[in-house]
Design a protein around this motif. Structure first.
Motif, PDB file in Angstrom:
ATOM      1  N   PRO A 295       0.950  -1.192  -0.189  1.00  9.52           N
ATOM      2  CA  PRO A 295       0.014   0.034  -0.038  1.00  9.52           C
ATOM      3  C   PRO A 295       0.911   1.403   0.159  1.00  9.52           C
ATOM      4  O   PRO A 295       0.449   2.256  -0.334  1.00  9.52           O
ATOM      5  N   GLY A 296       2.078   1.188   0.339  1.00  7.21           N
ATOM      6  CA  GLY A 296       2.878   2.403   0.469  1.00  7.21           C
ATOM      7  C   GLY A 296       3.589   2.753  -0.969  1.00  7.21           C
ATOM      8  O   GLY A 296       4.255   3.887  -1.222  1.00  7.21           O
ATOM      9  N   TRP A 297       3.253   1.653  -2.151  1.00  7.44           N
ATOM     10  CA  TRP A 297       3.926   2.013  -3.475  1.00  7.44           C
ATOM     11  C   TRP A 297       3.201   3.149  -3.914  1.00  7.44           C
ATOM     12  O   TRP A 297       2.065   3.209  -3.924  1.00  7.44           O
ATOM     13  N   LEU A 314      12.807   6.955  -9.995  1.00 11.52           N
ATOM     14  CA  LEU A 314      14.192   7.491  -9.779  1.00 11.52           C
ATOM     15  C   LEU A 314      14.541   7.143  -8.146  1.00 11.52           C
ATOM     16  O   LEU A 314      13.901   7.515  -7.392  1.00 11.52           O
ATOM     17  N   GLY A 315      15.573   6.436  -8.029  1.00 12.43           N
ATOM     18  CA  GLY A 315      16.405   6.476  -6.876  1.00 12.43           C
ATOM     19  C   GLY A 315      15.423   5.359  -6.001  1.00 12.43           C
ATOM     20  O   GLY A 315      15.494   5.400  -4.820  1.00 12.43           O
ATOM     21  N   SER A 316      14.386   4.810  -6.582  1.00  7.96           N
ATOM     22  CA  SER A 316      13.648   3.688  -5.774  1.00  7.96           C
ATOM     23  C   SER A 316      13.903   2.379  -6.370  1.00  7.96           C
ATOM     24  O   SER A 316      14.000   2.165  -7.496  1.00  7.96           O
ATOM     25  N   THR A 317      13.818   1.222  -5.499  1.00  3.57           N
ATOM     26  CA  THR A 317      13.775  -0.060  -5.789  1.00  3.57           C
ATOM     27  C   THR A 317      12.397  -0.505  -6.090  1.00  3.57           C
ATOM     28  O   THR A 317      12.156  -1.989  -6.453  1.00  3.57           O
ATOM     29  N   SER A 318      11.439   0.166  -5.526  1.00  2.00           N
ATOM     30  CA  SER A 318       9.910  -0.328  -5.417  1.00  2.00           C
ATOM     31  C   SER A 318       9.456  -0.126  -6.884  1.00  2.00           C
ATOM     32  O   SER A 318       9.538   1.063  -7.559  1.00  2.00           O
ATOM     33  N   LEU A 333       4.882  -1.230 -12.595  1.00  2.00           N
ATOM     34  CA  LEU A 333       5.722  -0.625 -13.548  1.00  2.00           C
ATOM     35  C   LEU A 333       7.225  -0.626 -12.817  1.00  2.00           C
ATOM     36  O   LEU A 333       7.381  -0.224 -11.810  1.00  2.00           O
ATOM     37  N   HIS A 334       8.075  -1.405 -13.390  1.00  2.00           N
ATOM     38  CA  HIS A 334       9.503  -1.695 -12.570  1.00  2.00           C
ATOM     39  C   HIS A 334      10.560  -0.757 -13.451  1.00  2.00           C
ATOM     40  O   HIS A 334      10.580  -0.527 -14.534  1.00  2.00           O
ATOM     41  N   GLY A 335      11.304  -0.044 -12.567  1.00  2.00           N
ATOM     42  CA  GLY A 335      12.334   0.509 -13.084  1.00  2.00           C
ATOM     43  C   GLY A 335      13.391  -0.105 -14.127  1.00  2.00           C
ATOM     44  O   GLY A 335      13.885   0.476 -15.022  1.00  2.00           O
ATOM     45  N   ASP A 336      13.592  -1.531 -13.882  1.00  2.00           N
ATOM     46  CA  ASP A 336      14.641  -2.170 -14.766  1.00  2.00           C
ATOM     47  C   ASP A 336      14.084  -1.889 -16.119  1.00  2.00           C
ATOM     48  O   ASP A 336      14.700  -1.943 -17.406  1.00  2.00           O
ATOM     49  N   ASP A 337      12.872  -2.236 -16.335  1.00  2.11           N
ATOM     50  CA  ASP A 337      12.017  -2.290 -17.478  1.00  2.11           C
ATOM     51  C   ASP A 337      12.156  -1.005 -18.222  1.00  2.11           C
ATOM     52  O   ASP A 337      12.363  -0.758 -19.511  1.00  2.11           O
ATOM     53  N   VAL A 338      12.102   0.155 -17.716  1.00  2.91           N
ATOM     54  CA  VAL A 338      11.974   1.279 -18.088  1.00  2.91           C
ATOM     55  C   VAL A 338      13.436   1.548 -18.668  1.00  2.91           C
ATOM     56  O   VAL A 338      13.856   2.223 -19.551  1.00  2.91           O
ATOM     57  N   ALA A 339      14.499   1.199 -17.679  1.00  2.00           N
ATOM     58  CA  ALA A 339      15.847   1.548 -18.088  1.00  2.00           C
ATOM     59  C   ALA A 339      16.038   0.660 -19.298  1.00  2.00           C
ATOM     60  O   ALA A 339      17.214   1.258 -20.098  1.00  2.00           O
ATOM     61  N   SER A 340      15.636  -0.421 -19.673  1.00 10.03           N
ATOM     62  CA  SER A 340      15.897  -1.050 -20.721  1.00 10.03           C
ATOM     63  C   SER A 340      15.515  -0.524 -22.082  1.00 10.03           C
ATOM     64  O   SER A 340      16.089  -0.367 -23.178  1.00 10.03           O
TER      65      SER A 340
END
Length: 347
Positions: A295-297, A314-318, A333-340
């Protein structure tokens, strides 16, 4: 007839347009894979459009995008039957244009379709209101009624109070608004646009794009729009057809073309595209598939542009929780997907 086909207002099947005295030889060479230049050298004929098929549903904005000489303007003239196709069929609002006589074509142009050109084509000797009312005049509508309708449309396109001026007293952007109002005056079901904003200054062009989007949301007409500007295509289109050497290279939604370009020609357009403004959170989200949601995401709508979702990553692993319009989570939505995607130079 199935339900989907009942919504189709423009249907194009196997359209060719060959200019010159040897269309059959030119087509045979084209089907064998010869380039336009090679065909012209051998036959003296130009294959402007080669075997194009597509459909446009009611209320859809279908954008044909290509560089100069790709055949896009010739195609829209074939579809609107300003130019007769060499081969193939075009159906508009249930009528087969390639079989229609001149009287039927006139009726369709007066009642079912309208066209907006790059060069405004306004009558310099007529006041703005009379330019807008011209199509209604051709239909035989009473003068007062057609002027009332014209002034109403001038208000709609942001030109209230300009009806009694002459076109030369208006800026280029204002004249293009008059052209748009004139096209709308006959209440057409289908509107064709042939690079209508390309002659305008960048800021005016952006305003006209926004104006067209707003009008489309209100009026829900069927639009076929020609442009050489990929950013404009992304901004306006429900679906985009990318054209090269007279043929369609790829047809798809903006997201499909940006995330899965068909070849290097299409990929070249996507490299500098404003992808972060176009791609939505749902484009790169992973389905929940039973995954727990903290619930905090942070949460965003499925239609939120990636540009607006990036600060949460940005700056988050969540991950970011992607919700549908009714509120429930539908994906992450994950940061690594956006990074790719960033690593592929798409943002």
């Amino acid at each position: 007839m199935d339900t989907a086909s009942e919504t189709v207002q423009v249907r194009v099947e196997g359209v060719w347009k060959v200019f010159g005295r040897k269309p059959r030889e030119a087509r045979e060479m084209a089907e064998a894979g010869a380039t336009r230049e090679k065909i012209q050298t051998a036959t003296g004929s130009v294959v402007a459009v080669r075997d194009v098929s597509f459909h446009v549903d009611a209320g859809e904005t279908f954008v044909v995008m290509g560089l100069s000489g790709s055949g896009k303007s010739t195609l829209i003239r074939c579809v609107s039957h300003l130019v007769a196709p060499t081969e193939g069929t075009v159906e508009l609002c249930g009528t087969e244009l390639t079989q229609a006589d001149s009287a039927k074509l006139r009726q369709l142009r007066r009642q079912k379709m309208a066209m907006v050109f790059q060069h405004f084509g306004l009558f310099p000797h007529r006041k703005v209101v009379d330019n807008v009312a011209y199509g209604l005049e051709v239909q035989g509508v009473d003068r007062q009624d057609r002027q009332d309708r014209a002034r109403e449309l001038l208000d709609t396109v942001g030109l209230e109070g300009w009806g009694d001026h002459f076109p030369q007293q208006l800026s280029g952007g204002m004249q293009q608004r008059v052209g748009l109002a004139r096209a709308l005056a006959v209440d057409p079901e289908v509107l064709f646009f042939d690079e209508p904003f390309s002659a305008l200054d960048p800021l005016i062009r952006r305003d006209m794009q926004d104006e067209l989007i707003d009008l489309q949301m209100k009026l829900q007409r069927t639009l076929v729009f020609i442009t050489h500007d990929f950013a404009e295509a992304l901004k306006l289109a429900d679906r985009i057809a990318i054209m090269n050497d007279g043929a369609f290279v790829q047809v798809g939604t903006p997201v499909e073309i940006l995330t899965n370009p068909a070849d290097d020609y299409v990929r070249a357009f996507t490299q500098d595209a404003p992808v972060a403004k176009v791609l939505q959170a749902c484009s790169l989200m992973r389905p929940l598939d039973g995954a727990a949601v903290d619930p905090g995401w942070p949460r965003v709508s499925s239609t939120t542009p990636l540009e607006a979702a990036l600060p949460h990553l940005l700056g988050s692993t969540s991950p970011v929780v992607v919700c549908d319009e009714d509120g429930p989570p539908v994906g992450l939505l994950h940061g690594d997907d956006v990074a790719s995607v960033i690593s592929e130079n798409r943002l």
